[in-house]
Design a protein around this motif. Sequence first.
Motif, PDB file in Angstrom:
ATOM      1  N   SER A   1      22.149 -36.468  25.014  1.00  0.00           N
ATOM      2  CA  SER A   1      22.202 -35.200  24.278  1.00  0.00           C
ATOM      3  C   SER A   1      20.798 -34.662  24.084  1.00  0.00           C
ATOM      4  O   SER A   1      19.872 -35.425  23.834  1.00  0.00           O
ATOM      5  CB  SER A   1      22.807 -35.417  22.894  1.00  0.00           C
ATOM      6  OG  SER A   1      24.184 -35.475  23.018  1.00  0.00           O
ATOM      7  N   GLY A   2      20.656 -33.354  24.178  1.00  0.00           N
ATOM      8  CA  GLY A   2      19.353 -32.737  23.932  1.00  0.00           C
ATOM      9  C   GLY A   2      18.560 -32.535  25.208  1.00  0.00           C
ATOM     10  O   GLY A   2      17.631 -31.747  25.252  1.00  0.00           O
ATOM     11  N   GLU A   3      18.938 -33.268  26.275  1.00  0.00           N
ATOM     12  CA  GLU A   3      18.199 -33.069  27.535  1.00  0.00           C
ATOM     13  C   GLU A   3      18.891 -32.047  28.412  1.00  0.00           C
ATOM     14  O   GLU A   3      20.105 -32.056  28.560  1.00  0.00           O
ATOM     15  CB  GLU A   3      18.041 -34.400  28.277  1.00  0.00           C
ATOM     16  CG  GLU A   3      16.867 -35.178  27.748  1.00  0.00           C
ATOM     17  CD  GLU A   3      16.549 -36.390  28.608  1.00  0.00           C
ATOM     18  OE1 GLU A   3      16.632 -36.296  29.847  1.00  0.00           O
ATOM     19  OE2 GLU A   3      16.218 -37.429  28.005  1.00  0.00           O
TER      20      GLU A   3
ATOM     21  N   HIS B   1      24.107 -25.467  24.247  1.00  0.00           N
ATOM     22  CA  HIS B   1      23.176 -24.360  24.021  1.00  0.00           C
ATOM     23  C   HIS B   1      23.587 -23.193  24.915  1.00  0.00           C
ATOM     24  O   HIS B   1      24.141 -23.412  26.000  1.00  0.00           O
ATOM     25  CB  HIS B   1      21.758 -24.823  24.368  1.00  0.00           C
ATOM     26  CG  HIS B   1      20.724 -23.774  24.099  1.00  0.00           C
ATOM     27  ND1 HIS B   1      20.352 -22.846  25.047  1.00  0.00           N
ATOM     28  CD2 HIS B   1      20.015 -23.484  22.978  1.00  0.00           C
ATOM     29  CE1 HIS B   1      19.454 -22.037  24.528  1.00  0.00           C
ATOM     30  NE2 HIS B   1      19.232 -22.389  23.271  1.00  0.00           N
TER      31      HIS B   1
ATOM     32  N   MET C   1      24.380 -30.356  22.182  1.00  0.00           N
ATOM     33  CA  MET C   1      23.867 -30.449  20.816  1.00  0.00           C
ATOM     34  C   MET C   1      24.886 -31.288  20.047  1.00  0.00           C
ATOM     35  O   MET C   1      26.029 -30.867  19.911  1.00  0.00           O
ATOM     36  CB  MET C   1      23.780 -29.047  20.199  1.00  0.00           C
ATOM     37  CG  MET C   1      22.939 -28.084  21.032  1.00  0.00           C
ATOM     38  SD  MET C   1      23.230 -26.332  20.653  1.00  0.00           S
ATOM     39  CE  MET C   1      22.593 -26.191  19.000  1.00  0.00           C
TER      40      MET C   1
ATOM     41  N   TYR D   1      22.067 -27.736  27.506  1.00  0.00           N
ATOM     42  CA  TYR D   1      22.010 -29.106  26.971  1.00  0.00           C
ATOM     43  C   TYR D   1      23.050 -29.254  25.872  1.00  0.00           C
ATOM     44  O   TYR D   1      23.522 -28.252  25.324  1.00  0.00           O
ATOM     45  CB  TYR D   1      20.606 -29.485  26.501  1.00  0.00           C
ATOM     46  CG  TYR D   1      20.008 -28.620  25.413  1.00  0.00           C
ATOM     47  CD1 TYR D   1      20.271 -28.866  24.067  1.00  0.00           C
ATOM     48  CD2 TYR D   1      19.154 -27.564  25.727  1.00  0.00           C
ATOM     49  CE1 TYR D   1      19.707 -28.079  23.066  1.00  0.00           C
ATOM     50  CE2 TYR D   1      18.588 -26.769  24.746  1.00  0.00           C
ATOM     51  CZ  TYR D   1      18.873 -27.043  23.414  1.00  0.00           C
ATOM     52  OH  TYR D   1      18.329 -26.260  22.433  1.00  0.00           O
TER      53      TYR D   1
END
Length: 435
Positions: free
Chosen positions: A275-277, A319, A305, A303
């Motif tokens: 997550s986040g990448e 996102h 969230m 990515y």
Amino acid sequence: MWNEAAQTLPVDHLRELQVQRLRALVALVYERVPFYRKRLDEAGVRPENVTSLADLATLPFTSKYDMREVFPFGLFACDASEIVEVHMSSGTTGKPVVGGYTRNDLSIWGEVMARTLDAGGVGAEDIIQVAYGYGLFTGGLGGHYGGTTLGAMTLPMSSGNTFRQLNTMADFGTTTLLCTPSYAQFIAEYAAEHDIDVANGPLRAGFFGAEPWSEAMRADIEAKLGIKAYDIYGLTELIGPGVAGECSEQDGLHIFEDHFYPEIIDPDTGEVLPSGEKGELVLTTLTRTGTPVLRYRTRDITYLMDEPCPCGRTSRRIHRLMGRNDDMLIVRGVNVFPQQVEEVLLRVEGVEPYYQIVVDRDGAMDTLEVEVEMAADLFSDEVKQILSLERKIEHELKLALGIQATVKLVNPKTIERSEGKAKRIVDRRSVPTGV
Ligand code: DLL
């Protein structure tokens, strides 16, 4: 909240449900779809080996090319007699992709689109104008099923005939508009030209998607139409719109994870990213019975969230879409996404939100030209002023993209308006280097 129980399921329960559904899905496609049976056999996976969500990574991907190979009905997981509706992507770059819907799939579609509209505060008392195209494209009917499932008064306008769209809006007191963001912009422009005041009317929410758009474009549409503009996402291969949508926080799109399982992968290696990448979104249908899909490579970049959202929905968000692998232009070795250009243009005073990006080659050198319409008041101005604005935008683009672009201000109303998905890129290079 629409179907609150499903949307606020504690995360561990949600994961359990997803595992159960994933297992049923793999069993179904193994048994009923020769294409998937072959792929799973090649990957050495038997349905009974899939016991956790981590096992998803052992399953093969599905691509648009795979889907084309089995055109038109090769991915049906049921008898053709159980299919009650079919949709298809436009297929501008090859054979189209076909989605078959059973009654079960149509009811899922209505459900996820009802959630999408409800997340933006729309309910049974609303009047919804669906100005996405009706037909094989999924936008119109997807929006429609969401509206009728919610119990709202749903107007099947389809896209185009803008004068009639605005008249109907005024006559019926439409509160909710569904269309592409570029068409919303055109509706706003048309209204302004004809002295129709939409901003102070009953319209209060819009659900826009089907093409890339930026935060700056959201601000523009919200101001001109006097509404809250929500970003909604989906694709024909999965179901159409209704895969993910924003809630009132307008901070990422909730994926309806009990129906569609998201992963983010490195597009080059296929490796699953945390997550986040940022990477390519891969989606698996968990409940479809007509054309279920395993690990579909969307080509869309975003990515995941996974922080809890204040709205209470427990699903993860994606996102706002950041571009597509295949929309990304490589100009003189630099990656350029059309949204980056749009962000810059919408920040600058004196231009309208209508533009086209033209990539060409001069000898061995790629050229990047951005044509953008000047505002009507600038049109009458001196050449000197126009030139100076062009240089200013070029400077801003250089800062944002890292490469030099040529900006050409064109006369108002010379760039084609769109009623559906806008065409923003013209790549004239004989061998395009976009991936
Ligand atoms: O465009 C489904 C849809 C209709 C979504 C109405 C939202 C609203 P396709 O024609 O198959 O389906 O195109 C799918 O459009 O892979 C993305 O690249 C792009 N796309 C869809 N929504 C968004 C969005 C419909 N909100 C392809 N932001 C997808 C950016 C989007 N791109």
